[in-house]
Write a protein that holds these residues in place. Structure first.
Motif, PDB file in Angstrom:
ATOM      1  N   GLY A   1       0.721  -1.280   0.060  1.00 46.53           N
ATOM      2  CA  GLY A   1       0.104   0.081  -0.069  1.00 46.53           C
ATOM      3  C   GLY A   1       0.755   1.376  -0.014  1.00 46.53           C
ATOM      4  N   ARG A   2       2.132   1.263   0.166  1.00 52.13           N
ATOM      5  CA  ARG A   2       3.079   2.556   0.065  1.00 52.13           C
ATOM      6  C   ARG A   2       3.621   2.964  -1.292  1.00 52.13           C
ATOM      7  N   THR A   3       3.645   4.200  -1.400  1.00 49.27           N
ATOM      8  CA  THR A   3       4.106   4.836  -2.737  1.00 49.27           C
ATOM      9  C   THR A   3       5.499   5.459  -2.442  1.00 49.27           C
ATOM     10  N   SER A   4       6.564   5.389  -3.207  1.00 48.74           N
ATOM     11  CA  SER A   4       7.737   5.792  -3.290  1.00 48.74           C
ATOM     12  C   SER A   4       7.590   7.352  -3.429  1.00 48.74           C
ATOM     13  N   ALA A   5       8.674   7.866  -3.114  1.00 45.04           N
ATOM     14  CA  ALA A   5       8.899   9.394  -3.889  1.00 45.04           C
ATOM     15  C   ALA A   5       9.523   9.229  -5.173  1.00 45.04           C
ATOM     16  N   ALA A   6       9.205  10.113  -5.933  1.00 43.30           N
ATOM     17  CA  ALA A   6       9.482  10.092  -7.374  1.00 43.30           C
ATOM     18  C   ALA A   6      10.834  10.587  -7.347  1.00 43.30           C
ATOM     19  N   ILE A   7      12.037   9.913  -8.076  1.00 44.47           N
ATOM     20  CA  ILE A   7      13.357  10.492  -7.922  1.00 44.47           C
ATOM     21  C   ILE A   7      14.014  10.271  -9.391  1.00 44.47           C
ATOM     22  N   VAL A   8      15.071  10.951  -9.750  1.00 39.83           N
ATOM     23  CA  VAL A   8      16.036  10.696 -10.800  1.00 39.83           C
ATOM     24  C   VAL A   8      17.445  10.375 -10.233  1.00 39.83           C
ATOM     25  N   HIS A   9      18.235   9.833 -10.681  1.00 45.61           N
ATOM     26  CA  HIS A   9      19.503   9.545 -10.398  1.00 45.61           C
ATOM     27  C   HIS A   9      20.325  10.227 -11.116  1.00 45.61           C
ATOM     28  N   ARG A  10      21.504  11.002 -10.651  1.00 43.94           N
ATOM     29  CA  ARG A  10      22.469  11.777 -11.285  1.00 43.94           C
ATOM     30  C   ARG A  10      23.372  11.167 -12.259  1.00 43.94           C
TER      31      ARG A  10
ATOM     32  N   MET B   1      25.080   0.690 -11.040  1.00 45.96           N
ATOM     33  CA  MET B   1      26.276   0.691 -11.677  1.00 45.96           C
ATOM     34  C   MET B   1      26.321   2.317 -12.194  1.00 45.96           C
ATOM     35  N   PRO B   2      27.475   2.834 -11.769  1.00 52.09           N
ATOM     36  CA  PRO B   2      28.585   2.198 -10.796  1.00 52.09           C
ATOM     37  C   PRO B   2      27.821   2.151  -9.346  1.00 52.09           C
ATOM     38  N   PRO B   3      28.890   1.621  -8.445  1.00 50.32           N
ATOM     39  CA  PRO B   3      28.135   1.515  -6.985  1.00 50.32           C
ATOM     40  C   PRO B   3      27.619   3.009  -6.483  1.00 50.32           C
ATOM     41  N   TRP B   4      26.554   2.716  -5.697  1.00 52.57           N
ATOM     42  CA  TRP B   4      25.747   3.971  -5.189  1.00 52.57           C
ATOM     43  C   TRP B   4      26.693   4.703  -4.497  1.00 52.57           C
ATOM     44  N   PRO B   5      26.571   6.247  -4.745  1.00 48.91           N
ATOM     45  CA  PRO B   5      27.676   6.986  -4.559  1.00 48.91           C
ATOM     46  C   PRO B   5      27.340   7.720  -2.802  1.00 48.91           C
ATOM     47  N   GLY B   6      25.970   7.601  -2.750  1.00 47.88           N
ATOM     48  CA  GLY B   6      25.486   8.415  -1.463  1.00 47.88           C
ATOM     49  C   GLY B   6      24.108   8.862  -1.703  1.00 47.88           C
ATOM     50  N   ALA B   7      23.594   9.523  -0.724  1.00 45.97           N
ATOM     51  CA  ALA B   7      22.446  10.238  -0.722  1.00 45.97           C
ATOM     52  C   ALA B   7      22.201  11.388  -1.846  1.00 45.97           C
ATOM     53  N   ASP B   8      23.058  12.037  -2.107  1.00 42.57           N
ATOM     54  CA  ASP B   8      23.178  13.209  -3.086  1.00 42.57           C
ATOM     55  C   ASP B   8      22.983  12.671  -4.327  1.00 42.57           C
ATOM     56  N   GLU B   9      22.974  11.284  -4.568  1.00 41.60           N
ATOM     57  CA  GLU B   9      22.666  10.778  -6.160  1.00 41.60           C
ATOM     58  C   GLU B   9      21.446  10.869  -6.530  1.00 41.60           C
ATOM     59  N   ALA B  10      20.430  10.821  -5.604  1.00 40.88           N
ATOM     60  CA  ALA B  10      19.065  10.967  -6.053  1.00 40.88           C
ATOM     61  C   ALA B  10      18.404  12.306  -5.823  1.00 40.88           C
ATOM     62  N   VAL B  11      17.835  12.722  -6.735  1.00 43.17           N
ATOM     63  CA  VAL B  11      16.853  14.071  -6.798  1.00 43.17           C
ATOM     64  C   VAL B  11      15.478  13.747  -6.882  1.00 43.17           C
ATOM     65  N   PHE B  12      14.931  14.626  -5.919  1.00 44.78           N
ATOM     66  CA  PHE B  12      13.413  14.776  -6.029  1.00 44.78           C
ATOM     67  C   PHE B  12      12.684  15.135  -7.347  1.00 44.78           C
ATOM     68  N   VAL B  13      11.831  14.301  -7.852  1.00 41.53           N
ATOM     69  CA  VAL B  13      10.994  15.006  -8.832  1.00 41.53           C
ATOM     70  C   VAL B  13       9.748  14.834  -8.807  1.00 41.53           C
ATOM     71  N   GLU B  14       8.744  15.526  -9.614  1.00 42.01           N
ATOM     72  CA  GLU B  14       7.455  15.322  -9.595  1.00 42.01           C
ATOM     73  C   GLU B  14       6.947  13.950 -10.441  1.00 42.01           C
ATOM     74  N   GLY B  15       6.409  13.203  -9.747  1.00 41.29           N
ATOM     75  CA  GLY B  15       5.844  12.008 -10.205  1.00 41.29           C
ATOM     76  C   GLY B  15       4.283  11.987 -10.470  1.00 41.29           C
ATOM     77  N   PRO B  16       3.570  10.783 -10.725  1.00 38.38           N
ATOM     78  CA  PRO B  16       2.298  10.785 -10.769  1.00 38.38           C
ATOM     79  C   PRO B  16       1.465  10.572  -9.702  1.00 38.38           C
ATOM     80  N   TRP B  17       2.170   9.993  -8.846  1.00 38.12           N
ATOM     81  CA  TRP B  17       1.334   9.562  -7.471  1.00 38.12           C
ATOM     82  C   TRP B  17       2.168  10.432  -6.231  1.00 38.12           C
ATOM     83  N   GLN B  18       0.999  10.468  -5.161  1.00 34.33           N
ATOM     84  CA  GLN B  18       1.390  11.069  -3.714  1.00 34.33           C
ATOM     85  C   GLN B  18       2.325  10.126  -3.115  1.00 34.33           C
ATOM     86  N   PRO B  19       3.267  10.368  -2.846  1.00 34.44           N
ATOM     87  CA  PRO B  19       4.309   9.447  -1.921  1.00 34.44           C
ATOM     88  C   PRO B  19       3.512   9.375  -0.557  1.00 34.44           C
ATOM     89  N   SER B  20       3.795   8.162  -0.072  1.00 30.93           N
ATOM     90  CA  SER B  20       3.208   7.767   1.330  1.00 30.93           C
ATOM     91  C   SER B  20       4.317   7.073   2.233  1.00 30.93           C
TER      92      SER B  20
END
Length: 125
Positions: A38-47, A106-125
């Motif tokens: 029943g949960r919805t993720s936040a919408a993101i894009v990877h740098r 790929m490459p390995p996850w570099p850290g929290a700054d990798e993800a940028v929040f964006v507008e998605g189709p659903w409300q995150p929960s």
């Protein structure tokens, strides 16, 4: 390197899913992702990273959007998908059980700054 699946989440991903860190190396890292029923993720894009996912349980919908294409795909156990660098994405868990997937970054996850929040189709929960 040999790592069993941790009993408890290692960290919470920027999108809100529970992450259990698995094996990694110089060119990639692997993790187990879980989003409660029943949960919805936040919408993101990877740098800078691309991800490959393999669904191992539950049912979800995944929204992916890039400059050429936008789609919502239904995911269930046995489905694999790619999230190329620069693709905006969001997913939501459907049904009575959590959505679970193993992902390779790929490459390995570099850290929290990798993800940028964006507008998605659903409300995150």
């Amino acid at each position: 390197m040999t790592i069993p699946l941790p009993a408890d989440p290692t960290v919470t991903a920027p999108d809100g899913s529970d992450v259990r860190v698995l094996a990694g190396g110089g060119r990639g890292s692997m993790a187990h992702f879980e989003l409660a029923a029943g949960r919805t993720s936040a919408a993101i894009v990877h740098r800078s990273v691309e991800e490959l996912w393999f669904v191992i349980g539950g049912v979800a919908e995944m929204w992916r959007s890039d400059a050429q294409h936008e789609e919502v795909t239904r995911l269930g156990a046995g489905t694999s998908l790619s999230i190329p660098v620069g693709t905006r994405f969001q997913f939501r868990s459907l049904g009575p059980e959590p959505f679970r997937a193993v992902g390779v970054t790929m490459p390995p996850w570099p850290g929290a700054d990798e993800a940028v929040f964006v507008e998605g189709p659903w409300q995150p929960s």
